[in-house]
Each structure stands twice: as structure tokens, then as C-alpha cells.
Design an enzyme around this catalytic site. Structure first.
Site, PDB file in Angstrom:
ATOM      1  CG  HIS A 189      -1.859  -1.119   1.359  1.00  0.00           C
ATOM      2  ND1 HIS A 189      -1.726  -2.108   2.303  1.00  0.00           N
ATOM      3  CD2 HIS A 189      -2.986  -1.418   0.658  1.00  0.00           C
ATOM      4  CE1 HIS A 189      -2.734  -2.975   2.184  1.00  0.00           C
ATOM      5  NE2 HIS A 189      -3.507  -2.584   1.189  1.00  0.00           N
TER       6      HIS A 189
ATOM      7  CD  GLN B 183      -9.366  -5.210  -6.474  1.00  0.00           C
ATOM      8  OE1 GLN B 183     -10.089  -5.832  -5.725  1.00  0.00           O
ATOM      9  NE2 GLN B 183      -8.356  -4.476  -6.029  1.00  0.00           N
TER      10      GLN B 183
ATOM     11  CE  LYS C 279      -1.222 -10.443  -2.962  1.00  0.00           C
ATOM     12  NZ  LYS C 279      -2.629 -10.655  -2.725  1.00  0.00           N
TER      13      LYS C 279
ATOM     14  CD  GLN D 157     -13.899  -5.872  -1.566  1.00  0.00           C
ATOM     15  OE1 GLN D 157     -14.181  -4.731  -1.895  1.00  0.00           O
ATOM     16  NE2 GLN D 157     -12.665  -6.341  -1.664  1.00  0.00           N
TER      17      GLN D 157
END
Ligand code: AMP
Length: 291
Positions: free
Chosen positions: A36, A162, A158, A63
Site C-alpha cells: 500500500h 481486479q 497484486k 465483496q
């Protein structure tokens, strides 16, 4: 760094940002790590010295499927805020569930928004194992983009599937935002950093590195001309299973469409792995360029 909890306050603050300033946005679920940190650093660069870096922390119930780890997902808020300050974010938006989904009595994955964005790519790989997951991701990111109105959105490689789906959603829904995908940050032994890694026991932790080793080995094979899909799947599955992990998928897919290759890898590909190690689910990927 300003911490904002409500939509009203975020909208007020957003209006105060000059139209000339670039706003870079990093959405997260918290439990922050150096991966992050890299995203926030990229956001800082993209926003420039006069721009604004906004990070969000929201563990999005939509989700998570029934039986998944929504309730037990780590939420070390004070430590996260400290890290974001250290990484020089300007604003942390950390809304409550009520704030994000005021319309829903129980905003669970079992009742996805029927009007929300749904991508066919959301039904394969991760989406097949986690039905409704990507609809939940798209629902929250669409709302966050509408609120934050960033110029640049920073995502991580990663979560390869998505970022692909979110890029497609942004294109289809005409969100006026550029997307940057940041490379995966890894531990020294290659394990991709993840908020869920803190669940690995000291006995499990060394075995987790096999995922990246298997991906790198398969990448080398492709670059050395061994491109048969069957062979690559067997190699990856074999070495990951031998280390005691339960492989959910390990295969090469087309890097842009996630289509499976028939027979041999003959285009730019992404090698994708999902495996369980005890109570922890690991996902990782490596992109192999077309020669
Ligand atoms: P999460 O908090 O897990 O929802 O992740 C928030 C963002 O950080 C997503 O765009 C992820 O793809 C990205 N991310 C997670 N882990 C890493 C990592 N090891 N390296 C780079 N980006 C990451």
C-alpha cells in the site's frame, strides 16, 4: 493528514480543492503494508507537489461472500493512520458501512446491487471461487470514484483480475480518471505482501514463498520456449502442492482478456495462482511479455 468519516465532509473538502490541483486516489481495506505504501508513493508522484493524495480505508462487506473473513478482517486503524501520515497522504477517508450503503439493511454479498456494473471477467478465476466478489468491488469503487472525483486512481497488480475489471468499468462508465497499476511489492523471499499474510502461522510462513517461486519458474519456461499450457499448469500445481498448499487454480491466461490459451501460450500472458495454506488464501501473478 485529515481524517474524514462522512460523505458530506468529504464532498465539502473536495470542493475546496482547486480545479488545477491533481487528485490521486488510493482505495484500500486497511491493515496497511509496504505494498500500500508504494501505491501512496505513486499517488504522491502523480499528484505532484500542489496536488492532493486521498487514501480510503473501508472493509467493504459487499465483496465478501458468506463464510468469508469479513468479520475477522484485520482493522488496525490507529496504526494505518500513522502509516498514511508517514507516507504523506493528505486525506484519509474512512467511512462507516451506513455511510457507504445507507440503502441497505444488511449490505452483504448475498444481495448484490442488481443495477451495478457486472463484467463477464468477474465470473472467471477469482469470481468463480468468490461469486459476486467483483460486483461488490465495482459497487464500492464506483461510489468512491463518484465521491472523491480523482484525476488518477492507483491500483495494485497484486490483484490482477481486479485492476483489469476496474479499468473496464471505468472505461464503460466514462469515469474521467486515469488508472495506474503499481507493481507487486514482495517480502525478501518473494511472497507478495498482503493484509492476510499476518494470519500465516510461523510454521506456514516459509512454505508460502513457493507461490512466487512457481510463478517465476513457469515464466522462465515460457521465455525458454516451453509454452504448452498443460505442462505449465502441471509444473506450477506440482511444486505448490508439494509444499503443502491446496491449489485452487494455477494457469496462464491472456494478459488483456484473461482468456485461457488453447494448447500453447502464444501471446502476452499472465500466470495466475490462488492457493490455500491452512486458514489463509494466497493469490499472486506474474506477467510474461510477448517476445
Ligand atoms: P486491499 O487493501 O488488499 O484491498 O488492497 C488495496 C490496494 O493495494 C489494491 O489496489 C491492491 O491491489 C494493492 N495491493 C495489495 N497488496 C499489494 C502489494 N503487495 N503490492 C502492491 N500493491 C498491493
Amino acid at each position: 493528514m485529515q481524517i474524514i468519516r462522512t460523505i458530506t465532509e468529504l464532498q465539502r473538502r473536495r470542493r475546496d480543492i482547486s480545479a488545477a490541483a491533481r487528485v490521486a486516489f488510493v482505495p484500500t481495506m486497511g491493515a496497511l503494508h509496504a505494498g500500500h505504501g508504494r501505491l501512496v508513493q505513486l499517488a504522491r508522484q502523480a499528484a505532484g507537489p500542489d496536488g492532493c493524495v486521498i487514501a480510503s480505508i473501508f472493509v467493504n462487506p459487499k465483496q465478501f461472500g458468506p463464510g468469508e473473513d469479513f468479520a475477522s478482517y484485520p482493522r488496525p486503524f490507529a496504526e494505518d493512520a500513522r502509516l498514511l501520515r508517514q507516507w504523506r497522504a493528505d486525506i484519509l477517508f474512512a467511512p462507516t458501512e451506513r455511510e457507504m450503503y445507507p440503502e441497505a439493511a444488511a449490505p452483504a454479498n448475498s444481495s448484490p446491487d442488481p443495477a451495478g456494473y457486472r463484467d463477464p471477467l468477474g465470473d472467471v478465476l477469482e469470481g468463480k471461487i468468490r461469486p459476486g466478489h467483483f460486483r461488490g468491488v465495482c459497487a464500492v469503487v464506483a461510489r468512491l470514484l463518484a465521491l472523491v472525483q480523482p484525476n488518477v486512481l492507483i491500483l495494485g497488480q497484486k490483484d490482477y483480475q481486479q485492476q483489469l475489471i476496474l479499468r473496464r468499468m471505468i472505461r464503460e462508465m466514462n469515469f474521467p480518471v486515469d488508472v495506474l497499476t503499481a507493481p507487486t511489492i514482495r517480502e525478501p523471499d518473494g511472497l507478495a505482501m498482503s493484509s492476510r499474510n499476518r494470519r500465516l502461522t510461523p510454521r506456514e510462513r516459509p512454505a508460502a514463498a513457493v507461490v512466487y517461486r512457481a510463478l517465476c519458474q513457469a515464466k522462465d519456461e515460457i521465455l525458454n520456449g516451453r509454452r504448452e499450457v498443460k505442462h505449465l499448469i502441471e509444473e506450477m500445481t506440482g511444486s505448490i502442492s508439494a509444499a503443502g498448499l491446496e491449489v485452487q487454480y494455477a494457469l496462464p491466461c491472456h494478459a488483456d482478456t484473461l482468456a485461457e490459451f488453447a494448447g500453447v501460450v502464444n501471446d502476452r500472458c499472465v500466470l495466475l495462482v490462488a492457493a490455500r495454506l491452512g486458514a489463509t488464501r494466497l493469490i499472486d501473478n506474474v506477467v510474461v511479455p510477448r517476445e
